[in-house]
Design an enzyme around this catalytic site. Structure first.
Site, mmCIF file in Angstrom:
data_model
loop_
_atom_site.group_PDB
_atom_site.id
_atom_site.type_symbol
_atom_site.label_atom_id
_atom_site.label_comp_id
_atom_site.label_asym_id
_atom_site.label_seq_id
_atom_site.Cartn_x
_atom_site.Cartn_y
_atom_site.Cartn_z
ATOM 1 N N PRO A 314 0.843 -1.210 0.000
ATOM 2 C CA PRO A 314 0.000 0.000 0.000
ATOM 3 C C PRO A 314 0.872 1.252 0.000
ATOM 4 C CG PRO A 314 0.020 -1.030 2.178
ATOM 5 C CD PRO A 314 0.754 -1.961 1.270
ATOM 6 N N ASP A 495 5.922 2.197 1.729
ATOM 7 C CA ASP A 495 5.051 1.060 2.012
ATOM 8 C C ASP A 495 4.408 1.312 3.373
ATOM 9 O OD1 ASP A 495 3.866 -1.359 2.656
ATOM 10 O OD2 ASP A 495 5.515 -2.575 1.868
ATOM 11 N N HIS A 496 3.098 1.572 3.368
ATOM 12 C CA HIS A 496 2.417 1.980 4.589
ATOM 13 C C HIS A 496 2.296 0.842 5.609
ATOM 14 C CE1 HIS A 496 0.563 4.984 6.900
ATOM 15 N NE2 HIS A 496 -0.173 5.566 5.974
ATOM 16 N N ARG A 497 2.612 -0.385 5.199
ATOM 17 C CA ARG A 497 2.637 -1.476 6.171
ATOM 18 C C ARG A 497 3.810 -1.320 7.136
ATOM 19 N NH1 ARG A 497 2.900 -6.489 2.137
ATOM 20 N NH2 ARG A 497 4.539 -5.094 1.344
#
Length: 523
Positions: A314, A495-497
């Site tokens: 994401p 990467d929003h994770r």
């Protein structure tokens, strides 16, 4: 007489197939050990395959343009002193073919990604180091227009600081602000001589002093923007209407050679010719004016990787405008430094150092997300305590992202040399698969093409990428006054994770802080 077949080897990183691009030999040719047999294109790069034995080529088993799997026999060679046995009608019958096995890789103790048998010849090495040479098409005198192409992929941003100084000198004192010139430079910079220090700090209190200062400034500006080339090469460039600053230099000391000009002119001619005939015959039906290009090699691998990255990680992107005026000043000083003589220096060098510095302060941007790390469906974040800094490079064969191994251990000068080597090899198509593996964080220098910013897609296996926009003069408010400054825009995708909004903002702010004040690298 023994006929041996050479199987397509795994040239590195577990690649399973490759396309035979061009044969360098034909049946009847006598080859020696390590003579180049053919060029193959893998999903990573273009590679030359050398011969593992001496003899005479009896048969090419794969045609050009065909993609075959690793382990497929591609050429047959008759071993012997001259290889004449087995070729021709009166020769003795050939012995049964003996297939050459795939070679297992040895430890990479010499810095190359080779496949070779123990004590045997080199197999699976990359292209030779000499520059690609192409003949220039003859054109009528005066028909060549001046080149106006964008700057090269090393990331050089044209240094117009002298223009800024001249504009500031012409403006009234109440409407200009001179950037401080007493900031401490990083330790890797060459010491400034007393004369240079006096020139930088002493005000031009008299017209004579101002005139002398302008002359010295003009001389320094000329040295900064001067491209290395011999007089005959300069004349040749003038005759062709080529700006030397637009040509990629391949000389040993960073100079532009005659071969560089010939290659550049051939490429420019090809672009013009293609543009003139691109639309095709307008009277043909449209379905007959569709060009179908197979997706393979580097393009196929890039497309797969980008789709996987875009839909598995994401993405979140943020942007920041940066006053890079002091970075431009610092780069200007490095260019005239003896320590950096013959080394191409650009703002990309400072950005690379800034990214390394900022990643140490925000470690989670230098990480990898691993699904099912323990085999039970549980994911894991692997933070890397090293920086393999990737630089996205546009090449004739597509996008490649080679990386500089352990970039955190390099001095400013060593990092400049590594960036130059990386860019030169990428543009020449000589990047090896191992040089594109294990990346930590990537920089894409879209500013070299005059683009302000963008939303880059994260390189697979990483969690962050920085887009470096063009540096240009813009109005900037400084101490309540609007003055011209050198401004760039940084765009970062994360990467929003792994990287939350707060962390990404702090990382981008740290990178911006170095571009605004390179002396912070001393902290």
């Amino acid at each position: 007489m023994t006929v041996k077949k050479f199987n397509l080897p795994d040239v590195g990183e577990g690649l399973t197939e490759a396309e035979v691009v061009a044969w360098k030999v034909k049946p009847g040719d006598v080859v020696a050990i390590n003579d180049v047999l053919c060029e193959i294109e893998t999903a990573k790069s273009l590679v030359e395959l050398p011969s593992p034995f001496a003899g005479t080529v009896t048969e090419l088993l794969v045609e050009e343009g065909i993609t075959v799997e690793v382990g497929t026999a591609i050429i047959a060679v008759a071993e012997g002193t001259d290889g004449t046995e087995g070729i021709g009608g009166d020769a003795a019958p050939a012995a049964p073919a003996v297939e050459m096995p795939l070679y297992g890789k040895l430890p990479a103790d010499d810095g190359h990604d080779d496949n070779r048998p123990a004590g045997g010849p080199l197999v699976g090495s990359g292209p030779k180091a000499d520059a690609v040479k192409r003949r220039a098409r003859k054109r009528p005198a005066g028909s060549v227009e001046a080149a106006t192409v964008a700057e090269n992929a090393e990331g050089t941003v044209q240094d117009h600081q002298a223009v800024l100084e001249a504009q500031s000198a012409e403006a009234p004192a109440s409407h200009r602000a001179t950037p401080p010139r007493t900031a401490v430079a990083p330790a890797t910079q060459a010491p400034v001589t007393p004369a240079q220090a006096a020139q930088a700090t002493q005000p031009a209190s008299t017209p004579m002093a101002a005139s002398r200062g302008a002359a010295i400034s003009g001389t320094i500006s000329g040295l900064v923007n001067k491209v290395l080339a011999k007089p005959p090469v300069r004349k040749f460039a003038r005759d062709l209407g080529i700006d030397l600053a637009d040509v990629v230099a391949t000389g040993q000391r960073g100079e532009v050679t005659r071969e560089d000009l010939v290659s550049y002119q051939a490429q420019r001619d090809a672009e013009h010719d293609q543009a003139d005939s691109f639309w095709g015959a307008s009277k043909k039906p449209q379905d007959q004016r569709v060009e179908r290009l197979p997706v393979k090699g580097v393009r196929k691998a890039t497309a797969k990787a980008m789709v996987e990255s875009a839909f598995s990680a994401p993405h979140v992107s943020i942007f920041v405008d940066v006053d890079a005026s002091r970075t431009m000043e610092f780069v200007k000083r490095l260019k005239v430094s003896r320590d950096f003589e013959g080394i191409k220096v650009s703002p990309l060098l400072i950005l690379a150092k800034a990214v390394i510095w900022a990643a140490a302060r925000n470690p989670s941007v230098n990480a990898t997300w691993v699904d099912n790390a323990d085999g039970n469906g549980n994911a894991e974040i692997q933070v890397k305590h090293y920086m393999n800094l990737g630089i996205a490079a546009a090449t004739p064969r597509g996008l490649m992202v080679p990386n500089i191994k352990d970039a955190q251990d390099l001095s400013l000068k060593e990092l400049a040399l590594a960036l130059n080597e990386l860019a030169t090899k990428a543009r020449a198509g000589k990047t090896q698969p191992a040089e594109m593996q294990g990346g930590s964080l990537t920089i894409t220098n879209i500013g070299a093409l005059g683009i302000d910013t963008g939303t880059p897609i994260i390189n697979p296996g990483e969690v962050a990428i920085i887009a470096f926009g063009t540096i240009k003069q813009k109005p900037w408010v400084l101490d309540g006054e609007v003055i011209p400054r050198w401004i760039t825009t940084l765009g970062g995708s994360f990467d929003h994770r792994v990287v939350d909004g707060d962390l990404s903002a702090r990382f981008m702010a740290d990178v911006a802080a170095i571009l605004e004040e390179p002396a912070l690298l001393l902290d």
